[in-house]
Design an enzyme around this catalytic site. Structure first.
Site, mmCIF file in Angstrom:
data_model
loop_
_atom_site.group_PDB
_atom_site.id
_atom_site.type_symbol
_atom_site.label_atom_id
_atom_site.label_comp_id
_atom_site.label_asym_id
_atom_site.label_seq_id
_atom_site.Cartn_x
_atom_site.Cartn_y
_atom_site.Cartn_z
ATOM 1 N N LYS A 37 0.833 -1.205 0.000
ATOM 2 C CA LYS A 37 0.000 0.000 0.000
ATOM 3 C C LYS A 37 0.865 1.250 0.000
ATOM 4 O O LYS A 37 0.636 2.182 -0.772
ATOM 5 C CB LYS A 37 -0.922 0.018 1.238
ATOM 6 C CG LYS A 37 -1.906 -1.118 1.290
ATOM 7 C CD LYS A 37 -2.848 -1.000 2.477
ATOM 8 C CE LYS A 37 -2.144 -1.085 3.827
ATOM 9 N NZ LYS A 37 -1.470 -2.390 4.063
ATOM 10 N N THR A 38 1.833 1.277 0.902
ATOM 11 C CA THR A 38 2.687 2.463 0.978
ATOM 12 C C THR A 38 3.516 2.597 -0.296
ATOM 13 O O THR A 38 3.729 3.701 -0.798
ATOM 14 C CB THR A 38 3.573 2.393 2.237
ATOM 15 O OG1 THR A 38 2.714 2.289 3.376
ATOM 16 C CG2 THR A 38 4.438 3.632 2.382
ATOM 17 N N ASP A 218 -2.075 7.965 3.810
ATOM 18 C CA ASP A 218 -1.690 6.603 4.196
ATOM 19 C C ASP A 218 -2.217 6.333 5.605
ATOM 20 O O ASP A 218 -2.504 7.256 6.362
ATOM 21 C CB ASP A 218 -0.154 6.458 4.155
ATOM 22 C CG ASP A 218 0.294 4.996 4.046
ATOM 23 O OD1 ASP A 218 -0.578 4.097 4.039
ATOM 24 O OD2 ASP A 218 1.510 4.754 3.950
ATOM 25 N N GLU A 219 -2.357 5.060 5.970
ATOM 26 C CA GLU A 219 -2.845 4.668 7.309
ATOM 27 C C GLU A 219 -4.206 5.306 7.612
ATOM 28 O O GLU A 219 -4.469 5.758 8.736
ATOM 29 C CB GLU A 219 -1.832 5.070 8.395
ATOM 30 C CG GLU A 219 -0.416 4.544 8.182
ATOM 31 C CD GLU A 219 -0.248 3.075 8.536
ATOM 32 O OE1 GLU A 219 -1.209 2.451 9.015
ATOM 33 O OE2 GLU A 219 0.868 2.559 8.311
ATOM 34 N N GLN A 249 -5.588 -3.101 10.891
ATOM 35 C CA GLN A 249 -4.495 -2.420 11.582
ATOM 36 C C GLN A 249 -4.961 -1.128 12.245
ATOM 37 O O GLN A 249 -4.165 -0.231 12.494
ATOM 38 C CB GLN A 249 -3.349 -2.131 10.611
ATOM 39 C CG GLN A 249 -2.720 -3.396 10.050
ATOM 40 C CD GLN A 249 -1.508 -3.088 9.186
ATOM 41 O OE1 GLN A 249 -0.489 -2.614 9.652
ATOM 42 N NE2 GLN A 249 -1.642 -3.352 7.900
ATOM 43 N N ARG A 607 5.150 -6.998 11.004
ATOM 44 C CA ARG A 607 6.316 -6.144 10.751
ATOM 45 C C ARG A 607 7.524 -6.975 10.321
ATOM 46 O O ARG A 607 8.508 -6.439 9.829
ATOM 47 C CB ARG A 607 6.720 -5.344 12.011
ATOM 48 C CG ARG A 607 5.705 -4.365 12.602
ATOM 49 C CD ARG A 607 5.153 -3.426 11.601
ATOM 50 N NE ARG A 607 3.888 -3.935 11.064
ATOM 51 C CZ ARG A 607 3.352 -3.530 9.918
ATOM 52 N NH1 ARG A 607 3.958 -2.651 9.171
ATOM 53 N NH2 ARG A 607 2.215 -4.036 9.493
HETATM 54 P P1 ATP Z 1 1.629 -2.022 5.975
HETATM 55 O O1 ATP Z 1 0.219 -2.555 5.966
HETATM 56 O O2 ATP Z 1 2.429 -2.706 6.998
HETATM 57 O O3 ATP Z 1 1.684 -0.545 6.009
HETATM 58 P P2 ATP Z 1 2.062 -1.873 3.149
HETATM 59 O O4 ATP Z 1 0.851 -2.500 2.540
HETATM 60 O O5 ATP Z 1 2.133 -0.421 3.170
HETATM 61 O O6 ATP Z 1 2.275 -2.497 4.586
HETATM 62 P P3 ATP Z 1 4.642 -1.731 1.893
HETATM 63 O O7 ATP Z 1 5.377 -1.283 3.070
HETATM 64 O O8 ATP Z 1 4.320 -0.784 0.824
HETATM 65 O O9 ATP Z 1 3.304 -2.497 2.376
HETATM 66 O O10 ATP Z 1 5.374 -2.985 1.231
HETATM 67 C C1 ATP Z 1 5.824 -4.085 1.993
HETATM 68 C C2 ATP Z 1 7.110 -4.631 1.418
HETATM 69 O O11 ATP Z 1 6.869 -5.256 0.164
HETATM 70 C C3 ATP Z 1 8.121 -3.544 1.148
HETATM 71 O O12 ATP Z 1 9.392 -4.042 1.453
HETATM 72 C C4 ATP Z 1 7.972 -3.286 -0.338
HETATM 73 O O13 ATP Z 1 9.147 -2.774 -0.899
HETATM 74 C C5 ATP Z 1 7.634 -4.660 -0.876
HETATM 75 N N1 ATP Z 1 6.782 -4.655 -2.095
HETATM 76 C C6 ATP Z 1 5.597 -4.048 -2.239
HETATM 77 N N2 ATP Z 1 5.079 -4.279 -3.458
HETATM 78 C C7 ATP Z 1 5.947 -5.073 -4.122
HETATM 79 C C8 ATP Z 1 5.990 -5.661 -5.435
HETATM 80 N N3 ATP Z 1 5.015 -5.495 -6.321
HETATM 81 N N4 ATP Z 1 7.056 -6.415 -5.750
HETATM 82 C C9 ATP Z 1 8.059 -6.605 -4.858
HETATM 83 N N5 ATP Z 1 8.083 -6.078 -3.605
HETATM 84 C C10 ATP Z 1 7.051 -5.327 -3.236
HETATM 85 MG MG MG Z 2 2.212 0.937 4.781
#
Ligand code: ATP
Ligand code: MG
Length: 646
Positions: A37-38, A218-219, A249, A607
């Site tokens: 997402k981030t 975000d969040e 979350q 995490r």
């Molecule tokens: P959270 O819910 O904990 O905030 P998030 O959904 O925001 O998580 P991110 O932090 O954006 O997730 O990504 C999690 C990990 O996966 C990061 O290390 C990111 O670089 C990697 N990642 C995200 N998308 C891809 C992708 N399409 N291919 C490879 N790696 C990815």
């Molecule tokens: Mg995130």
């Protein structure tokens, strides 16, 4: 895969690509932990600038913590090839502050208003209570009442239904007036007054609405009413509102967060594009599997499946210790061993449910000279309430320590003012004399209430100093907490922050006791010496250091190796015991509280990228007593096949 050689579009899956390149109008990305997402939101910002030629200054991007905002800024700027990231990128508070700086006079404030922190807020409130002839002991309770209303967006409380409510409403109004007279805003005001500015001043509103073409958050699951209304106003002209989050979350309901903001987003924006991301790129299979199982025990959720993309890995390890000291020692041993295997210290994290728990880990890390940082908080021995107690204790062994005296003469408030101390300072006669002796003389010579208060204070200190010669260190710390009135004063504040302060000062008891057991020394001075000696090691800087933090502070972050500690009933999940003013049992609220704890557990577990350790202790010193602990119910919810007990 799209755009294999374009850094903005490379390594995005189809759903992420859809989100990043969504053209205009509302966009909701609702997806589980680690699903990117981030990544999607940062790429989208860069894409808007690059592919849609949106000026960076016309993008408003909001996230939850300063650390997350800094990371987002850095990532976007890297994607843009070093070009500056949007200027309007930050936390809600920082963005509201900037808006208010530009328009504060419309609300009757000067543009140079100051922002009050918790301490300033408390002094202002104390002044109000004094003027209204109300007991100043109520200060913390009023502070959390006011904060609660502000989180709900209420500036004028509804008609009071009881005398108590009437007093509360009056204090609130007087407090707001006091702040305004001082040209000051507190943290809650930053959000609330920014909202008011928008709602009540059409020209300002239009100005702000004209300024931004895109709003991204975000969040989003942790926004409260005020934050959401603000966003809605800013995006009202074009509705280019992109919100990103995970209902599993949502962990800030105690600060007014409303998970409905995300779950019912499409009610407010029926034509929103909804993107779900179904793949987790962060955690190895067993970690993912275990976290998904635990969160599945929540009933009130918007269930979603996540497939684990990182493949098989080490099982989640569960470990039992005898007590918190052994727990800390075990964690530190594991950290050392991962370090020897080549994992950077900064890629490892220790999580705990309550601030006070950091103490045992800090002591264990220091003993082995391993650098660490406390993320989103203060190191234990630097926390205000801890320093207050230490100042008293230092004063007991060294009555000449005027710095310590100046720190505590009116902590907790006992009606000894700065003027009295000033008077004493002027009366110090030569190097043999001390501030404390001078204060004692002032007390003897002063009549009335002030003289009486000073004499009582000196008597209390003298009594404690005498006891300090006889009692062991643990007992004297106990007596100090008691006789100074510190503990009782802190206990009156039932807000989560207030309880955290109580736990911190109580944790000192655990610290002394462990010192006594380990060193065989039982005098106060030896323990104070040790505390003083370990402090200079503190300066870890931003380099290689293990991360310590509460689970709340860990949201959005990721680490190679994570230790979730203190997994005991009553601690994590928190609750149960210690309802001193026990409210009638409310099953719905209890269930809601338990589900929030489980979401916290889910945040903690997700995490971890490669290694996840879950730890509990069978006894723990809490609230100044050794308590037997039962393993957390969350441990029983783990799937057997992903877990190994070590
Ligand atoms: P959270 O819910 O904990 O905030 P998030 O959904 O925001 O998580 P991110 O932090 O954006 O997730 O990504 C999690 C990990 O996966 C990061 O290390 C990111 O670089 C990697 N990642 C995200 N998308 C891809 C992708 N399409 N291919 C490879 N790696 C990815
Ligand atoms: Mg995130």
């Amino acid at each position: 895969m799209h755009g294999a050689d374009d850094p903005i579009l490379q390594d995005l899956n189809e759903a992420q690509y859809q989100a990043v390149t969504h053209d205009r109008g509302p966009l909701l990305i609702l997806a589980g932990a680690g699903s990117g997402k981030t990544r999607a939101i940062t790429r989208r910002i860069a894409w808007l600038v690059r592919a849609r030629s949106v000026f960076p200054s016309r993008i408003l991007a909001v996230t939850f913590t300063n650390k997350a905002a800094a990371e987002m800024r850095e990532r976007v700027s890297r994607l843009l090839g070093g070009e500056d990231a949007p200027r309007w990128m930050g936390t809600f508070h920082s963005i509201c502050l900037r808006l208010l700086r530009q328009h504060a006079e419309r609300l009757g404030y000067s543009r140079d208003f100051v922002v009050y922190d918790d301490d300033d807020t408390e002094s202002a409130l104390r002044a109000v209570l004094k003027r209204m002839d109300l007991p100043r002991e109520g200060v913390r309770a009023f502070a959390s009442y006011i904060d609660g209303l502000k989180n709900e967006g209420i500036l004028e409380p509804p008609d009071p239904r009881s005398p108590r409510e009437r007093v509360q409403a009056e204090v609130y109004a007087a407090y707001q007036a006091e702040l305004k007279a001082n040209g000051a805003m507190d943290f809650g005001d930053l959000l609330l007054l920014a909202l008011r500015l928008m709602e009540e001043h059409e020209d300002v509103r239009r100005d702000i609405q004209e300024r931004f073409d895109h709003v991204l958050v975000d969040e989003f699951q942790d926004t409260n009413v005020v934050q959401y209304r603000l966003l809605q106003w800013v995006a009202a002209r074009h509705q280019n509102l992109c919100v990103v989050g995970d209902d599993d979350q949502s962990i800030y309901s105690w600060r007014g967060a409303r998970v409905e903001n995300i779950l019912e987003f499409t009610d407010d924006y029926p034509d929103a594009k909804v993107v779900t991301l179904g793949a987790n790129y962060r955690s190895r299979d067993p970690i993912m599997h275990a976290a998904s199982r635990v969160i599945s025990f929540n009933r009130r959720r918007h269930g979603k499946e996540l497939s684990a993309m990182r493949g098989p890995g080490e099982p989640v390890r569960v470990h039992a210790s005898l007590n918190e000291q052994h727990e800390a020692a075990w964690v530190v041993r594991e950290i050392v061993s991962h370090g020897e295997d080549g994992v950077d210290l900064s890629r490892m994290a220790i999580f705990y449910r309550t601030n006070a728990q950091s103490r045992a880990f800090e002591d264990a890390l220091r003993a082995r000279r391993i650098p660490y940082r406390v993320v989103g908080g203060m190191k234990f021995y630097q926390r205000k309430e801890v320093k207050d107690v230490l100042a008293y204790l230092r004063l007991l062994v060294n009555p000449a320590d005027s710095l310590s005296l100046e720190r505590v003469f009116n902590v907790p408030p006992r009606g000894i003012g700065a003027a009295t101390i000033e008077k004493a300072r002027a009366r110090i006669q030569g190097p043999e004399d001390s501030l404390l002796m001078a204060l004692a003389r002032v007390g003897d010579e002063t009549g009335g209430a002030t003289g009486k208060r000073v004499r009582a204070f000196i008597e209390m200190l003298t009594g404690l100093a005498l006891q300090a010669r006889e009692l062991n260190a643990e007992d004297i710390v106990r007596q100090t907490l008691d006789q100074t009135g510190l503990l009782e004063f802190m206990n009156r504040d039932e807000s989560p922050e207030g309880q955290s302060r109580v736990e911190n000062v109580q944790e000192l008891l655990a610290s002394v006791r462990q010192f006594q057991e380990a060193s065989g020394q039982t005098d106060l001075r030896s323990w104070l010496d040790r505390v003083a000696l370990v402090q200079p090691l503190d300066e870890g800087g931003e380099g290689q250091a293990v991360n310590l933090m509460t689970v709340h502070a860990a949201k959005g972050l990721e680490f190679e190796c994570v230790f979730v500690c203190g997994l005991e009933q009553g601690l994590f999940p928190m609750g149960g015991r210690r309802d001193r003013h026990a409210a009638p049992v409310d099953a719905t609220r209890d269930r809601a509280a338990l589900e929030e704890e489980r979401r916290l557990m889910y945040v903690a577990m997700t995490r971890a990228r490669d290694w996840l350790y879950l730890s509990y202790a069978s006894t723990r010193m809490r609230w100044g007593q050794v308590e037997a602990g039962r393993p957390s119910m969350f441990l029983t919810e783990l799937p057997r096949d992903s877990v190994r007990v070590v």
